[in-house]
Write an enzyme that holds these catalytic residues in place. Structure first.
Site: not given
Ligand code: NDP
Length: 564
Positions: A286, A320
């Site tokens: 997502e 999002c």
């Molecule tokens: P990120 O992509 O920065 O992070 C999402 C998750 O991935 C976090 O838990 C992060 O951990 C983890 N992560 C980062 N790098 C890795 C890796 N290499 N391997 C595994 N996990 C990893 O997103 P945000 O938290 O900033 O959220 C915002 C984004 O989410 C926006 O793009 C938004 O549009 C999207 N989103 C989409 C939704 C949907 O339903 N389509 C709903 C809500 C949000 P850590 O924080 O420790 O880096």
């Protein structure tokens, strides 16, 4: 009628909700800064490295001390989930449904405490915070309901058509194994709890990895599951950086499926990394959005302005589903932007736990810096600020990450920020000659998450038909592009916004957490013959069939040869 909290009903809540929330904030503020472990195999696990979780509302506030987990913790959590899988997957689905419902009900009982923690950690205003918690419970209830309504997804199929056999064919959906849930900062509860609830009720065991910025509130979610009584190892919770701990989870060959909600770039990397095994494993992605709100010359402009404002600046534009692009037909352009300006200037920015506040802070220093950089880029690119354009300074604003709600006009459609997900309270507004042009621009992005429309009934049908998005709304003042609720507006994206094609909180979601097994059972004949005789009788027609087929094939081959 009793009040039901949803994102569409939250604008005028009953007084008890405010009282409950205020009481919980006061209580929580007396008790900040505690240390929390990870939860592996039902036990609190502490790492050598820790970090302090500061509030974006006021960075002097240390909310919690959390564990910086590493690859060893990732392996331990996966091993615990693997060990718990055989028993959990064979627990009758009725029991799993009961336990998921119990956890959802515990979440509801704790809604004020959880909402207060959410507001302090994410910076969501009070109603958005309470909404995230209630949505989580409703997502879990919905998955449980789907399993129950479908009889645990055990379904008889048609009868075996082979002559001479009496057989039953049954389709059974069965869990995959160990399921990884990686969640984002912006809906830390719902986007952890929705996937986790579905995975659990389907019979998988789970490893949860929250965003670093919101690890505390997700720990409180994991406690709800623990207190509901899930057996040890069925739900595991680890905290630490995505780039190390998260990557170790993704790279593990012991994970059987995953749900990732987050940004496009991280999600696509995970998708590719997850493919590095000897067979394909399911991964539900997502991802981001660049959601358009289209306003026709026939629109009710009052509804349009209200809906756009709410979707542009709810949670500081960090949804999002945020309305990050507005496309307005020329005849109503001036009128609409006038209304948007007037309404935006009335929005209150500040501490999100305060009743009057609409916009709290953005999530962290990096997002705050992004805001400054994007507004500078917009300035240089020819955009004008209809509202905002600056970070807030002075008093409490100097303690946190506060940005003005910013509508931008006159930015050329060719500018990259019409395509790029800024994930901040910045929305670009463009003037279009007609709806064809609006739809073309609306669809001309990598994303396809949500979209909104304001116009006549006839235009609405055209919008639904032509817009490329998984969640679409028309003439909705509660939110142009935001505010989906489980069971009403299942939520998911097309194109670069999602991978499964099925929406969370909808009819086809929980099935994504199971694979199908067909069970054909040939029944013993019931005419009194001996087992050996029955076997002999049953095998005869098969032999004949095989022979006949072989003969036909041979004849065809010979005929072809002869022709050549
Ligand atoms: P990120 O992509 O920065 O992070 C999402 C998750 O991935 C976090 O838990 C992060 O951990 C983890 N992560 C980062 N790098 C890795 C890796 N290499 N391997 C595994 N996990 C990893 O997103 P945000 O938290 O900033 O959220 C915002 C984004 O989410 C926006 O793009 C938004 O549009 C999207 N989103 C989409 C939704 C949907 O339903 N389509 C709903 C809500 C949000 P850590 O924080 O420790 O880096």
């Amino acid at each position: 009628m009793a009040f039901k909290l949803t994102y569409a009903t939250m604008f005028n809540p009953p007084e008890e909700l405010h009282k409950g929330f205020d009481g919980a904030v006061a209580k929580l503020k007396q008790n900040l800064g505690k240390e929390y472990g990870m939860i592996i195999n039902g036990k609190d696990v502490f790492a050598d490295d820790k970090w302090e979780d500061h509030s974006p509302v006021n960075t002097d506030w240390v909310l919690a001390r959390l564990q910086k987990g590493n690859a060893t913790h990732a392996a331990q959590a996966i091993a615990a989930a693997r060990a718990a899988f055989p028993k959990w997957s064979h627990t009758p689905w009725q029991e799993r449904v009961k336990l998921v419902r119990k956890a959802a009900s515990l979440i509801e009982q704790r809604i004020f405490d959880l909402g207060a923690a959410m507001a302090l950690e994410v910076g969501k205003n009070r109603m958005e915070s309470l909404g995230d918690v209630q949505e989580t419970a409703d997502l879990m209830y919905y998955s449980a309901k789907m399993v129950e309504e479908n009889n645990g997804f055990v379904k008889p199929m048609g009868k075996d058509p082979l002559v001479g056999y009496d057989a039953t064919n049954v389709s059974v959906l069965r869990p995959y194994g160990v399921w990884l849930v990686v969640s984002p900062f912006n809906f830390p509860f719902a986007l952890t709890g929705g996937p986790t609830g579905a995975a659990l009720v389907a019979g998988n065991t789970v490893v949860i990895k929250p965003a670093t910025d919101t690890a505390w509130i997700v720990r409180l979610y994991a406690e709800c599951l623990r207190d509901a009584g899930f057996p040890e190892g069925v739900v595991n919770f680890v905290t630490g950086p995505g780039s190390t701990l998260g990557q170790a989870l993704v790279d593990s060959k012991e994970v059987d499926g995953a749900t990732f909600t987050g940004s496009f770039d991280v999600g696509m990397k995970m998708y590719r990394d997850f493919a590095q095994r000897n067979y394909v494993r399911p991964v539900i992605l997502e991802l981001g959005g660049k959601n358009p709100a289209i306003v026709s010359r026939h629109a009710d402009l009052s509804d349009a302005a209200t809906g756009i404002l709410r979707s542009a600046f709810g949670l500081q534009g960090q949804k999002c589903s945020a309305a990050s692009r507005v496309l307005v037909e020329e005849p109503v352009y001036e009128d609409l932007i006038g209304r948007l300006k007037e309404a935006t200037e009335k929005l209150v920015i500040g501490d999100p736990t305060e009743r009057a506040t609409y916009l709290g802070p953005v999530i962290n220093q990096s997002s705050y810096n992004d805001f400054k950089n994007f507004t500078e880029e917009i300035n240089q690119g020819g955009g004008k600020f209809l509202t905002g354009g600056h970070v807030k300074t002075g008093g409490i604003f100097d303690k946190g990450y506060y940005c003005e709600p910013t509508f931008v006009t006159d930015l050329p459609f060719e500018h990259r920020l019409w395509q790029y997900e800024m994930f901040l309270p910045i929305t670009t507004i463009g003037k279009v000659g007609n709806l064809d042009e609006a739809l073309k621009i609306a669809n001309n992005v990598n994303y396809g998450l949500t979209a909104g429309f304001y116009g006549s009934q006839a235009e609405v049908e055209m919008f639904f038909d032509r817009i490329e998005a998984g969640v679409t709304y028309a003439n909705r003042p509660q939110g142009a592009t935001t505010g989906a609720w489980p069971g009403f507006q299942p939520f998911g994206g097309w194109k670069g916004s999602g991978a499964s094609g099925k929406n969370g909180g909808g009819l086809y979601y929980v099935q994504l957490y199971m694979h199908e097994q067909i069970r054909t059972l040939v029944k013993p004949a019931s005419n009194g013959k001996s087992a050996a005789a029955k076997k002999k009788a049953a095998s005869k027609p098969v032999k004949k069939t095989i022979k006949k087929t072989a003969t036909r094939k041979t004849t065809k081959k010979t005929a072809r040869k002869t022709r050549r």
